[in-house]
Design an enzyme around this catalytic site. Structure first.
Site, mmCIF file in Angstrom:
data_model
loop_
_atom_site.group_PDB
_atom_site.id
_atom_site.type_symbol
_atom_site.label_atom_id
_atom_site.label_comp_id
_atom_site.label_asym_id
_atom_site.label_seq_id
_atom_site.Cartn_x
_atom_site.Cartn_y
_atom_site.Cartn_z
ATOM 1 N N GLU A 65 1.021 -1.349 0.014
ATOM 2 C CA GLU A 65 0.116 -0.146 -0.138
ATOM 3 C C GLU A 65 0.767 1.271 0.081
ATOM 4 O O GLU A 65 0.453 2.399 -0.884
ATOM 5 C CB GLU A 65 -0.936 0.009 1.176
ATOM 6 C CG GLU A 65 -2.072 -0.949 1.241
ATOM 7 C CD GLU A 65 -2.916 -0.859 -0.112
ATOM 8 O OE1 GLU A 65 -3.188 0.246 -0.536
ATOM 9 O OE2 GLU A 65 -3.369 -2.222 -0.495
ATOM 10 N N HIS A 121 2.224 2.403 -3.441
ATOM 11 C CA HIS A 121 1.517 3.048 -4.263
ATOM 12 C C HIS A 121 1.594 4.609 -3.809
ATOM 13 O O HIS A 121 1.728 5.566 -4.834
ATOM 14 C CB HIS A 121 0.001 2.921 -3.663
ATOM 15 C CG HIS A 121 -0.481 1.557 -4.315
ATOM 16 N ND1 HIS A 121 -0.516 1.424 -5.775
ATOM 17 C CD2 HIS A 121 -1.106 0.517 -3.912
ATOM 18 C CE1 HIS A 121 -1.042 0.254 -5.949
ATOM 19 N NE2 HIS A 121 -1.503 -0.247 -4.602
#
Length: 467
Positions: free
Chosen positions: A328, A331
């Site tokens: 995550e 990103h």
């Protein structure tokens, strides 16, 4: 037949073109879904490649779950398409506009109060949508999700949640819409620039306040207690200069046993949110009494506490949670969030510019039953929802392809941080917990999947190169 088509008025051509494209998209989606349903029906044995990843029992459960979801999607999609078609053919939009005018007229607001009439129209339209969609939502939650062990809600909780969502939506939607309509009315020749800037500000404000003020209205957020996991998360964030301020655990288990994780915030105020169902030490499934399900066992006890299958574990251990967060945060580090925002805003600006070009075309309004007036809200609906629909479909597909590329890149980022094996096992666990079916039709997955299929991600994590 061709002569008849040529003799149609411009507004009729527009109307039937919109209907034709809508049904073309629906039939295309139905065709893709039928291809995937054949996979669900025919793939009854665990493929050799999956032998070490998924056991036979979990594979069968996921197959049946996805098959039920696909069948449900077929009927709900057919109903939605038929409902939309009937609304257009029977003049539902101009009828609701007249009803809105009648309501505002009773309070002393004439036709010159277009924004007031628009707000009533919007409230009635969203109420109609909520009521017609409620039976489908109830069936999905209390039949399909319940059958496969995901639903954790009671009917009372579900209905209360639905009412709360509707009210919160109205509290945001109505003021924002009224301001947008006012800006368009007074903006002059360059109103599309002001409208775009307004929607940009609204988007940034909502993203900023959502997790702090809106999401807590529906779910309980608690700070992650001090301990090994919190220290490791803070260390991970620090290693890539992620400006982490807080880590929360959200009680998603009161609604569903599906799991998730995300981060939010701008600049140096980033926060991470972990679903309790993601964490092995927090998942209520793991804390429940380990009992074998027995016939009649569901007849007694608290309706929100259901017996869980013996020896079943849910969620990820700490290294796996860190690997998921590594993905995550990848990103963020790779600029995917900024790129998505830029694409979204470029698209928004383009749409408002084209709206400014088209809003003066009376035939667009006449095509949908508005012969005497051209309300701005109706113009927004016609142009953004109907006229732009081919462009929206193409854009959606392109964004899906881009999303898959971003997912591969975020996996590669986690792998470069030395988390390949942990992310590998986490993806397998999450796939099992969420009963994801690992076999997919290539055309269906290409069109629909914003995340690459499980096997493709696992191969990329194992292989020497990253796509």
């Amino acid at each position: 037949m061709l002569l008849t088509l040529y003799e149609l008025s411009v507004e009729n051509k527009i109307f039937y073109a919109v209907l034709l494209f809508s049904w073309t998209v629906y039939l295309w989606e139905a065709y893709l879904a039928s291809r995937q349903r054949k996979i669900y029906k025919s793939t009854v044995h665990v493929p050799v490649e999956l032998g070490k990843i998924m056991d036979k029992d979990t594979f069968e459960k996921s197959r049946l779950y996805q098959l039920d979801k696909s069948n449900f999607s077929f009927w709900s999609g057919l109903y939605s398409e038929a409902e939309g078609t009937l609304i257009l053919l029977l003049g539902g939009i101009p009828f609701l506009w007249r009803v809105s005018g009648t309501i505002t007229g009773r309070f002393g607001f004439g036709t010159e109060y277009e924004i007031s009439q628009s707000l009533v129209f919007l409230m009635l339209a969203t109420l109609f949508s909520a009521l017609t969609g409620l039976p489908w939502s109830v069936y999905n939650t209390f039949v399909i999700e319940e059958k496969h062990g995901f639903n954790q809600q009671t009917l009372g909780f579900f209905l209360k949640d639905a009412v709360k969502k509707f009210l919160v939506t109205q509290c945001i939607l109505l003021p924002v819409t009224s301001l947008l309509l006012y800006i368009i009315k007074i903006g002059g020749d360059y109103f599309f620039i002001y409208a775009w800037l307004f929607t940009l500000v609204v988007t940034l404000v909502l993203v900023t306040i959502y997790a702090d003020y809106i999401a807590p209205l529906f779910d309980k957020f608690t700070p992650l207690p001090d301990g090994e996991l919190k220290k490791e998360i803070e260390s991970l964030a620090q290693s890539i200069s992620f400006p982490l301020t807080k880590v929360y655990v959200v009680e998603g288990s009161k609604r569903s046993s599906h799991s998730n994780a995300y981060f939010y915030g701008f600049f140096k105020n980033k926060r991470i949110v972990l679903f309790d169902t993601l964490l092995e030490d927090y998942s209520p499934l793991n804390k429940a009494p380990e009992v074998e399900p027995q016939q009649g066992a569901g007849d007694e006890g608290d309706e929100q506490s259901k017996p869980k299958p013996k020896n079943k574990r849910q969620g990820c251990n700490n290294p796996e949670v860190l690997a998921v967060l590594g993905h995550e945060l990848g990103h963020w580090k790779l600029g995917h969030m900024v790129k998505n925002i830029l694409i979204s805003q470029m698209n928004s600006f383009l749409c408002f510019f084209l709206f400014a070009v088209l809003i003066g075309r009376k035939e667009l309004f006449m095509a949908f039953g508005f012969h005497e007036s051209q309300p701005t809200l109706i113009g927004l609906m016609i142009i953004f929802q109907f006229i732009f629909s081919p462009y929206n479909e193409l854009l959606s597909f392109c964004l899906t392809v881009l999303s898959r590329r971003f997912e591969f890149q975020a996996d590669a980022f986690a792998r470069a941080m030395g988390q390949a094996s942990e992310l590998y096992s986490a993806l397998i666990k999450l796939n099992k917990d969420n009963l994801g079916f690992p076999v997919s039709d290539w055309l269906f997955s290409m069109w629909h999947y914003s995340h690459p299929p499980l096997l493709e991600r696992l191969r990329a994590l194992r292989g020497p190169k990253q796509d």
